[in-house]
Design a protein around this motif. Structure first.
Motif, PDB file in Angstrom:
ATOM      1  N   GLY B 346       0.826  -1.187   0.000  1.00 34.60           N
ATOM      2  CA  GLY B 346       0.000   0.000   0.000  1.00 34.60           C
ATOM      3  C   GLY B 346       0.866   1.244   0.000  1.00 34.60           C
ATOM      4  O   GLY B 346       2.056   1.180   0.321  1.00 34.60           O
ATOM      5  N   GLU B 347       0.278   2.368  -0.419  1.00 36.28           N
ATOM      6  CA  GLU B 347       1.033   3.616  -0.419  1.00 36.28           C
ATOM      7  C   GLU B 347       1.398   3.992   1.014  1.00 36.28           C
ATOM      8  O   GLU B 347       0.618   3.762   1.932  1.00 36.28           O
ATOM      9  N   GLY B 348       2.587   4.550   1.205  1.00 35.24           N
ATOM     10  CA  GLY B 348       3.036   4.946   2.537  1.00 35.24           C
ATOM     11  C   GLY B 348       3.756   3.842   3.302  1.00 35.24           C
ATOM     12  O   GLY B 348       4.360   4.065   4.338  1.00 35.24           O
ATOM     13  N   GLU B 349       3.717   2.621   2.750  1.00 26.77           N
ATOM     14  CA  GLU B 349       4.316   1.468   3.437  1.00 26.77           C
ATOM     15  C   GLU B 349       5.845   1.498   3.323  1.00 26.77           C
ATOM     16  O   GLU B 349       6.376   1.772   2.252  1.00 26.77           O
ATOM     17  N   PRO B 350       6.591   1.218   4.371  1.00 26.47           N
ATOM     18  CA  PRO B 350       8.041   1.128   4.244  1.00 26.47           C
ATOM     19  C   PRO B 350       8.435  -0.184   3.562  1.00 26.47           C
ATOM     20  O   PRO B 350       7.858  -1.218   3.862  1.00 26.47           O
ATOM     21  N   VAL B 351       9.370  -0.099   2.602  1.00 26.77           N
ATOM     22  CA  VAL B 351       9.791  -1.305   1.865  1.00 26.77           C
ATOM     23  C   VAL B 351      11.300  -1.293   1.649  1.00 26.77           C
ATOM     24  O   VAL B 351      11.957  -0.258   1.762  1.00 26.77           O
ATOM     25  N   GLY B 352      11.831  -2.452   1.294  1.00 28.79           N
ATOM     26  CA  GLY B 352      13.203  -2.559   0.826  1.00 28.79           C
ATOM     27  C   GLY B 352      13.192  -2.756  -0.684  1.00 28.79           C
ATOM     28  O   GLY B 352      12.171  -3.136  -1.255  1.00 28.79           O
TER      29      GLY B 352
END
Ligand SMILES: Nc1ncnc2c1ncn2[C@@H]1O[C@H](COP(=O)(O)OP(=O)(O)OP(=O)(O)O)[C@@H](O)[C@H]1O
Ligand SMILES: [Mg+2]
Lengths: 260, 365
Positions: B346-352
């Protein structure tokens, strides 16, 4: 768009002034009587008279002779001039060349005529030559711009990459000219030649000044006749000359239209 | 490259072309050197005004180089007029002779070469068949469609069997559908005739799909020459990477070098391997590029880069993820959509962000 009533009226008046005399002239060429002002019935007699008049025959023949030669030379020169002024990049003095080529359109005909008269008189004294060459030369000179304009217009509308394409396909510059440039400019050349022919055929002023003894063209012959007895024969000759001009000019426009 | 050794068909050596002089001097070509091989579909790709047409005109002989030389099959042709070179051109506006029929147009080059009447007739017949125009042989060129004119222009240029065929944006006047058809047609013709094609376009997709090799040009220079895959996967210049496809640019530091690869340290402090362009000078600060489809999303904390999803754009075949990096800047990923797949993020989610091995390329500048 709204029609401009005043403009239409003026245009009609102009056309009437322009064409009414010509209509009268042509009408009276068919007059059965001797008068150019009193209608006495229809007849071809004046055409027959003109046709059989040896002086008219001689003048007409001379007119054609001069016009054919002059329009030929003028067209050749105009073709080369048009090629030089459109095929090369703009060069120094190009405007001057245009002015030179179009000079006869600007200089009053009577001035050109007098100038030629003086120069030719000198040449005559120097060389003793008295032939038709002077007339042909003079006609060639003033016919050049008329031949030049349609040829140049035709060349300017021509796609230059066509010549590049020909060179790309192993055509030498001469072959390119013969096989691509010349055929494409041909309608322009024909149109230019026709226009030059008509201009030469109709000329009075310069011819009158330059012609030698016995070198009357049809227009100068007619001018001479007007000073004497006027019969409808002159109307008949005028009408015939008019017909020839109209036919050639119509052909010229037809050629011009076909290119579009 | 396929590794086979081919002869060079056309070679430009240190070619410069300067138009005008003084303050309005234009350097249309600036020290260009390139070798185009026999039987190759070679494309010149670059933005408007970069000198593509100028280079073609020099090869065709419509213009001559200011400096340098052009060789055709080993022979110096720099100053030979066009009608003495075995090179033909397909013009952008076709330049068909309007006073000749289709067949006469196609036969023109052969006729000028002085071939016999019988030979001209036979070759024209073959060419008409090659471009599938037999039925229209006796039409005027003004009485056929744009696509048909294109075919006639091709046949006319191919008929004399030149060593090299030059095509200057020949498809740009055609509509989309016809352009796609002609792309296939051109490839077929090149294949069947075995003639070297030098093709000019500013359409990168056209260049990638049609060419054996591409030369990318900018401001009168050739920046990179290579196969479509080379050019796309291994751009060596910023301009090439930017001009072709979408790219992520990352600033990095060189930590060590080993042959054609380097260990580089990204802004995040992570060290990764990246390919070096050939003949690159030593530098500490470099820019590396990676294509959006050569990386994948990973759980936060894993992968080479960390960030937060800024937005997600669904494109049908794939989805674009724009990620704001923790170290500043943005990174775009393009992930294929599996059938029945749901939005996993989802938008705003922290990812690598995890790179595919070997996906990073160091730029020369
Ligand atoms: N005859 C000329 N005189 C002066 N400048 C020229 C001439 N021909 C080309 N140029 C200049 O040289 C540069 C390269 O032109 P060229 O036509 O080769 O570009 P191009 O890559 O083919 O561009 P496009 O994609 O728009 O066709 C341009 O800056 C152009 O203005
Ligand atoms: Mg161009």
């Amino acid at each position: 768009m709204k029609r401009q009533a005043g403009f239409t009226t003026v245009a009609i008046i102009c056309f009437v002034c322009l064409y009414a005399p010509i209509v009268v002239l042509v009408a009276y060429s068919f007059n059965a009587g001797e008068s150019i002002a009193v209608w006495q019935g229809f007849s071809w007699r004046w055409y027959a008279a003109a046709w059989e008049n040896e002086e008219v025959q001689r003048a007409a023949w001379l007119s054609v002779l001069v016009a054919v030669q002059a329009s030929f030379y003028a067209t050749v020169v105009a073709t080369m001039a048009a090629l030089a002024t459109t095929r090369n990049k703009a060069f120094r003095g190009q405007t001057a060349v245009f002015a030179l080529i179009n000079q006869p359109l600007m200089v009053p005909e009577i001035v050109t005529g007098v100038a030629l008269l003086i120069v030719f008189a000198m040449v005559k004294v120097a060389t003793g030559y008295n032939g038709l060459g002077y007339l042909v030369l003079a006609h060639t000179a003033f016919c050049i711009p008329f031949a030049y304009l349609p040829i140049r217009a035709r060349l300017e509308g021509m796609d230059l990459t066509l010549e590049t394409a020909a060179a790309d396909l192993y055509a030498t510059p001469w072959k390119t000219f013969r096989r691509v440039t010349l055929p494409l400019m041909w309608p322009g050349i024909l149109a230019g030649a026709m226009l030059a022919f008509v201009i030469s055929l109709d000329d009075v002023v310069i011819t009158e000044l330059v012609k030698g003894p016995g070198q009357d063209t049809l227009p100068t012959y007619m001018l001479g006749q007007l000073r004497r007895v006027v019969t409808p024969e002159i109307n008949a000759i005028s009408s015939a000359l008019l017909a020839v001009s109209v036919v050639i000019v119509s052909l010229f426009f037809l050629l011009n239209r076909k290119r579009g | 490259m396929d590794g086979s050794v081919r002869d060079i068909a056309v070679e430009a050596e240190n070619v410069s072309k300067i138009f005008g002089s003084g303050s309005d001097e234009v350097r249309a070509l600036d020290d260009v050197s390139v070798g185009i091989q026999d039987n190759e579909f070679f494309t010149l790709l670059g933005p408007s005004g970069c000198g593509k047409t100028t280079l073609l005109r020099l090869i065709a002989g419509f213009d001559h180089p200011t400096k340098g030389s052009i060789r055709l099959a080993g022979q110096d042709i720099s100053y030979l007029p066009p009608y003495r070179r075995s090179v033909n051109t397909v013009f952008q506006n076709y330049a068909l002779f309007p006073h000749m029929t289709v067949a006469q147009n196609i036969g023109f080059g052969l006729e000028m070469q002085g071939r016999s009447r019988a030979e001209v007739r036979e070759t024209v017949g073959n060419m008409l068949a090659l471009v599938r125009m037999e039925a229209l042989a006796n039409r005027r060129t003004s009485q056929i469609s744009g696509g048909q004119q294109q075919r006639v222009a091709l046949a006319r240029a191919l008929a004399p069997r030149p060593k090299v065929l030059l095509l200057d944006e020949p498809l740009s006047a055609l509509d989309y559908k016809l352009r796609k058809d002609m792309q296939i047609e051109l490839k077929r013709l090149q294949h069947e005739t075995g003639i070297t094609f030098v093709f000019v376009t500013h359409d990168q997709e056209e260049a990638l799909t049609m060419s054996d090799r591409i030369a990318v040009m900018s401001s009168g220079k050739i920046l990179q020459v290579g196969s479509p895959r080379d050019i796309y996967d291994r751009p060596s210049e910023r301009f090439v990477a930017d001009f072709i496809g979408d790219t992520n640019f990352l600033e990095a530091e060189v930590a060590g070098k080993e042959g054609a690869t380097a260990r580089i340290r990204l802004a995040s402090g992570v060290e990764v391997e990246a390919d070096l362009p050939s003949g690159m000078a030593d530098a500490r600060q470099v820019t590396v590029v990676i294509r959006p489809e050569h990386a994948a999303l990973a759980p936060a904390g894993q992968g080479e880069l960390q960030g937060r999803i800024a937005n997600i754009v669904y494109f049908g075949t794939d989805t674009h993820y724009h990620v704001d990096l923790d170290t500043g800047g943005q990174f775009t990923l393009r992930l294929q959509n599996p059938r029945g797949g749901r939005e996993l993020h989802g938008e705003g989610e922290p990812v690598g962000i995890a790179f595919e091995p070997g996906a990073l390329q160091v730029l020369r500048d």
